[in-house]
Design a protein around this motif. Sequence first.
Motif, mmCIF file in Angstrom:
data_model
loop_
_atom_site.group_PDB
_atom_site.id
_atom_site.type_symbol
_atom_site.label_atom_id
_atom_site.label_comp_id
_atom_site.label_asym_id
_atom_site.label_seq_id
_atom_site.Cartn_x
_atom_site.Cartn_y
_atom_site.Cartn_z
ATOM 1 N N VAL A 81 5.005 -6.123 20.012
ATOM 2 C CA VAL A 81 5.762 -4.913 20.414
ATOM 3 C C VAL A 81 4.859 -4.662 21.726
ATOM 4 O O VAL A 81 3.609 -4.357 21.654
ATOM 5 C CB VAL A 81 5.953 -3.715 19.599
ATOM 6 C CG1 VAL A 81 6.411 -2.490 20.297
ATOM 7 C CG2 VAL A 81 7.009 -3.971 18.514
ATOM 8 N N ASP A 82 5.658 -4.503 22.745
ATOM 9 C CA ASP A 82 4.803 -4.055 23.935
ATOM 10 C C ASP A 82 4.281 -2.619 24.001
ATOM 11 O O ASP A 82 3.165 -2.119 24.157
ATOM 12 C CB ASP A 82 5.250 -4.350 25.390
ATOM 13 C CG ASP A 82 5.533 -5.978 25.560
ATOM 14 O OD1 ASP A 82 4.588 -6.714 24.977
ATOM 15 O OD2 ASP A 82 6.668 -6.312 25.954
ATOM 16 N N VAL A 83 5.413 -1.679 23.876
ATOM 17 C CA VAL A 83 5.339 -0.387 23.992
ATOM 18 C C VAL A 83 6.083 0.239 22.502
ATOM 19 O O VAL A 83 6.915 -0.395 22.336
ATOM 20 C CB VAL A 83 5.670 0.302 25.216
ATOM 21 C CG1 VAL A 83 5.711 1.887 25.250
ATOM 22 C CG2 VAL A 83 5.382 -0.404 26.433
ATOM 23 N N VAL A 84 5.216 1.272 22.029
ATOM 24 C CA VAL A 84 6.209 2.214 21.238
ATOM 25 C C VAL A 84 6.419 3.280 21.943
ATOM 26 O O VAL A 84 5.354 4.284 22.305
ATOM 27 C CB VAL A 84 5.350 2.146 19.897
ATOM 28 C CG1 VAL A 84 6.149 3.238 18.902
ATOM 29 C CG2 VAL A 84 5.109 0.963 18.962
ATOM 30 N N GLU A 85 7.676 3.692 22.303
ATOM 31 C CA GLU A 85 8.104 4.786 22.686
ATOM 32 C C GLU A 85 8.088 6.076 21.484
ATOM 33 O O GLU A 85 8.997 5.726 20.683
ATOM 34 C CB GLU A 85 9.272 4.755 23.551
ATOM 35 C CG GLU A 85 9.689 6.114 24.051
ATOM 36 C CD GLU A 85 10.896 6.007 25.027
ATOM 37 O OE1 GLU A 85 11.196 6.764 25.843
ATOM 38 O OE2 GLU A 85 11.706 5.124 24.819
ATOM 39 N N VAL A 86 7.636 7.261 21.686
ATOM 40 C CA VAL A 86 7.694 8.111 20.544
ATOM 41 C C VAL A 86 8.368 9.158 20.803
ATOM 42 O O VAL A 86 8.317 10.195 21.834
ATOM 43 C CB VAL A 86 6.212 8.361 20.162
ATOM 44 C CG1 VAL A 86 6.315 9.332 18.966
ATOM 45 C CG2 VAL A 86 5.446 7.286 19.620
ATOM 46 N N PHE A 87 9.565 9.530 20.023
ATOM 47 C CA PHE A 87 10.283 10.779 20.104
ATOM 48 C C PHE A 87 10.182 11.561 18.793
ATOM 49 O O PHE A 87 10.764 11.559 17.786
ATOM 50 C CB PHE A 87 11.739 10.375 20.150
ATOM 51 C CG PHE A 87 12.142 10.037 21.585
ATOM 52 C CD1 PHE A 87 12.611 11.077 22.469
ATOM 53 C CD2 PHE A 87 12.145 8.723 21.844
ATOM 54 C CE1 PHE A 87 13.011 10.359 23.791
ATOM 55 C CE2 PHE A 87 12.831 8.161 23.178
ATOM 56 C CZ PHE A 87 13.028 9.163 24.137
ATOM 57 N N ARG A 88 9.075 12.118 18.647
ATOM 58 C CA ARG A 88 8.377 12.995 17.511
ATOM 59 C C ARG A 88 7.986 14.261 18.059
ATOM 60 O O ARG A 88 7.276 14.220 18.965
ATOM 61 C CB ARG A 88 7.673 12.228 16.484
ATOM 62 C CG ARG A 88 8.235 10.600 15.931
ATOM 63 C CD ARG A 88 9.491 11.055 14.785
ATOM 64 N NE ARG A 88 8.861 11.556 13.830
ATOM 65 C CZ ARG A 88 9.577 12.491 12.944
ATOM 66 N NH1 ARG A 88 10.826 12.763 13.444
ATOM 67 N NH2 ARG A 88 9.118 13.259 11.838
#
Length: 156
Positions: A81-88
Amino acid sequence: MDWKNNLVEDDAGVRDVLTSSRRVAVLGIRSETHAHKPAYGVPHFLQQHGYDIVPVSVHGERGPILGQPTYSAVADVPGAVDVVEVFRRAEDIDAHVDDLLAKKPRAVWFQLGIRNDGAAERLARAGIRVVQDRCMKVELMKVLQEQASFRPGAPS
């Protein structure tokens, strides 16, 4: 190398994360029934612009989101995975740091309005680049606008 160098705080660093990434796991993604929420709209926009979106649901949604299988943890996502985008919410991020460290993406991106300096430090010390309090959609729109206005040989 100083871990603080992994804290991405300038436009050039943000642009580099966006342009060097293709596979984005979205922690806290919402399903199409929540299309009005950024946690659906932002990854949908990214997908429309060529990013491979990997849904990681924390809201109990099952089944595909954006046509992709949904995982319950970032570490469960097969492949890199290149990026983990966090919606928390900021206070909920600490519960996910061990999961993020287990996957070791190149970058973790806390969406606009989300800042958790303690989690960011833990990730940065592990060699993961961290963007905080920025919207991936807004930042990608800036990059796309820059690319559209750049024409080789055009007068400046």
